[in-house]
Design an enzyme around this catalytic site. Structure first.
Site, PDB file in Angstrom:
ATOM      1  N   GLU A 185      24.214 -33.760  29.107  1.00 51.07           N
ATOM      2  CA  GLU A 185      25.385 -32.883  28.499  1.00 51.07           C
ATOM      3  C   GLU A 185      26.216 -33.220  27.541  1.00 51.07           C
ATOM      4  O   GLU A 185      27.435 -33.303  27.605  1.00 51.07           O
ATOM      5  CB  GLU A 185      26.224 -32.538  30.031  1.00 51.07           C
ATOM      6  N   GLU A 255      19.946 -28.590  36.719  1.00 49.24           N
ATOM      7  CA  GLU A 255      20.921 -28.470  37.444  1.00 49.24           C
ATOM      8  C   GLU A 255      21.348 -27.276  38.291  1.00 49.24           C
ATOM      9  O   GLU A 255      22.475 -26.460  37.609  1.00 49.24           O
ATOM     10  CB  GLU A 255      22.183 -29.064  37.051  1.00 49.24           C
TER      11      GLU A 255
END
Length: 629
Positions: A185, A255
């Protein structure tokens, strides 16, 4: 689109017609613009996150079996750097951190594995998975093109990769690891602080060179401009509109959040199974090929692993398998039926031509057809309020609000995401009295208020809590003394102790009496509190117990966010405010009970435990122990 479909390699699609056993292991993993190609076959992958340190090894086989029975092809896990490299060059891979054992449990169950090495993971894990000791290596700045950080990052990544290679666990060696990941991320909000993506990639360059020697593709989460050959992926509640950063790369979702983590003082998060199933169906409807639940089993943040601040030790996450390893109904069963339905469509989804048909203002169909005559349709109603009846290929179909119907033959609905047909059950925790029967079951240990044993150091002014404890404990005592005489008498109002703190909490004691407590809230853990106090003439002793509740786990420059006091003063006195901030403060790291390890099972017979017929109430700084036969 038809022209693109005609160029599909024939071999990966034709071999999908074979009835395949469980994956377990592979020998070659590549990808094209549509999907992963595993041993020459395009594959649609249902993956489920299970983090090995968040459960005990005895649970792993059952957790993996439950995921497989729920329709999973693959298990995904982070690798937790600070759990493995406890000091520079000192590694730990035992008990809950036995990574090789976990990967082999997954392999032996016949499932593939996605290894997210990090070494930064976020994951609501303490310090985002980066070792606290690295913060104190001179010149280190986390997650930047910084030489100390890159050097330690490369060493750890190399260690993990070599360990997996030694055990023959990468797919290129016949193992079950099909994808790996470095960093996590980084894209978006971090780049605005740390510079361009190009500078970021310089940080990963050495590790990326290492990655090429594993023989499996590598992914980068939330990085829209990931460099070739890295595949960027989506992390979100919904990923149907996600687009790869290159027309030659497939669409992955690393995710999909079936729930959320819990923080102290907040309600227990919940995401309905209907909404989770809707998101998954839409992802595959719009061309996705690898979908991973984050998390499928959340487990527990044991010991000092929970991040935060204020994230609970429970990492249940409203996941399909709950914190205790039990199936959560109806979520687990509803998703199992979804996976079964999607798998019926695998060949045509991955090898067919696709077309789109509008069925109404917020109703639509995505259709896949292949050369063998196969036809798959997803009928979606993205209206969140109204049910609709639509006509598709001269047939009528009922579409509940916010739902997707799956038609593996373009005629018959085998699954609708809003129609939950599985059983519903809840695990109820029943309170049980621990005070009845034997009077000697309870024992206590009372902490010393302030300095116990020998102090650690004395300093004028305040030190930062985290820089002092280095995350060896949540607790740091700040103590000082001051004198009060007639000139300090109150001017008709009660004296008030004022405390400003960067977080996370404080217990305040004046002359060995608890006068109050305070704490921060959420990510902004700083706080200010005023506590009424009664001073005595002469010497007064002030002891402040500063507490942390999990270190920051993400965000730009998160390693520089501190804790502890910034200002302490007394107001309401005749001669004005008395500032104690620059006083001579004595410091003690940790609690006495921690020093004696009273919380460990092998200390249950420690003579420092004092038996009690009943546990005392309203006694601050007291450890309690109870034995139940």
């Amino acid at each position: 689109m038809a022209a693109a479909a005609a160029s599909f390699a024939a071999l990966p699609c034709l071999l999908l017609l074979l009835l395949l056993p469980s994956f377990g292991a592979a020998s070659n993993v590549t990808y094209d613009h549509r999907s992963l190609i595993i041993d020459g076959r395009r594959r649609l992958v249902i993956s489920t996150s299970i983090h090995y340190p968040r459960s005990v090894p005895e649970m792993w086989p059952k957790l993996v079996a439950e995921a497989k029975d729920g329709g999973a092809d693959c298990i995904e896990t982070y690798v937790f750097w600070n759990g493995h490299e406890i000091a520079p060059g000192q590694y730990y891979f035992e008990d809950r951190f036995d990574l090789v054992r976990f990967v082999k449990v997954v392999r032996d169950a016949g499932l593939l594995l996605i290894l997210r090495i990090g070494p930064f993971v976020a994951a609501e894990w303490n310090f985002g998975g980066v070792p606290v000791w690295l913060h104190y290596v001179p010149g280190t700045v986390f997650r930047t093109n910084n030489e100390p950080f890159k050097s330690h990052m490369q060493s750890f990544t190399t260690y993990i990769v070599n360990m997996m290679k030694k055990e023959q666990l990468f797919a290129s060696q016949g193992g079950n690891i099909i994808l790996a990941q470095i960093e996590n991320e980084y894209g978006g909000y971090l780049e605005q602080y740390y510079g361009t993506a190009g500078k970021a990639y310089a940080m990963w360059a050495a590790s990326m060179a290492l990655a090429q020697n594993t023989g499996v593709p590598w992914i980068m989460c939330q990085q829209p401009d990931a460099p070739d050959p890295v595949i960027n992926t989506c992390n979100s509640f919904y990923c149907d509109n996600f687009q790869p950063n290159s027309p030659t790369k497939p669409k992955f979702w690393t995710e999909n959040w079936p729930g959320w983590f819990q923080t102290f003082g907040e309600s227990n998060p919940h995401r309905p199974p209907e909404d989770v199933a809707f998101a998954v169906a839409r992802f595959f409807e719009k061309g996705g090929s690898v979908q991973n639940y984050y998390v499928y089993h959340g487990g527990t943040n044991f010991g000092r692993t929970t991040g935060g601040p204020f994230i609970t030790t429970s990492y249940d996450y409203d996941a399909p398998i709950d914190e205790y390893g039990l199936r959560r109904f109806p979520k687990w069963a509803h998703l199992k039926e979804l996976h079964k339905s999607i798998k019926l469509c695998e060949h045509t989804l991955l090898c067919g031509n696709t077309s789109f048909v509008s069925l109404g203002p917020k109703q639509e169909a995505d259709i896949y057809t292949d050369q063998s005559g196969g036809c798959v349709a997803f009928l979606a109603n993205i209206d969140s309020d109204k049910d609709k009846v639509v006509t598709f290929r001269n047939r009528q179909y009922d579409l509940p609000a916010w739902s997707v119907s799956i038609l593996p033959d373009c005629k018959n609905v085998v699954f609708n995401t809003a129609k939950v047909q599985s059983q519903t059950s809840m695990v109820v925790m029943v309170p049980e009295s621990l005070q009845a029967a034997k009077p000697d079951r309870w024992s206590i240990f009372r902490e010393t208020t302030g300095i116990w044993g020998k102090n650690n150091f004395i300093r004028n002014g305040f030190v930062d809590h985290i820089n002092t404890t280095k995350d060896t404990t949540d607790y740091l005592w700040y103590t000082t003394s001051f004198s009060v005489d007639g000139s300090y008498s109150s001017k008709g109002t009660q004296a008030v102790l004022n405390i400003d703190s960067k977080g996370h909490g404080v217990h305040a004691f004046l002359n060995n009496e608890l006068i109050g407590s305070a704490y921060g809230n959420g990510s902004q853990s700083s706080f200010t509190v005023g506590l009424p106090i009664n001073l005595r003439t002469g010497k007064n002793d002030l002891a402040l117990l500063s507490m942390t509740v999990g270190l920051q786990n993400a965000g730009p420059s998160y390693e520089w966010i501190g804790a502890g006091f910034t200002n302490v003063s007394i107001s309401g006195l005749k001669n004005g405010v008395v500032d104690l901030s620059s006083n001579n403060w004595t410091y003690k790291i940790g609690l006495e009970g921690e020093y004696y390890s009273l919380f460990k099972p092998d200390q249950r017979s420690n003579k420092r435990w004092v038996p009690q017929s009943e546990p005392p109430k309203n006694q601050p700084l007291t450890w309690y122990k109870v034995s139940k036969c």
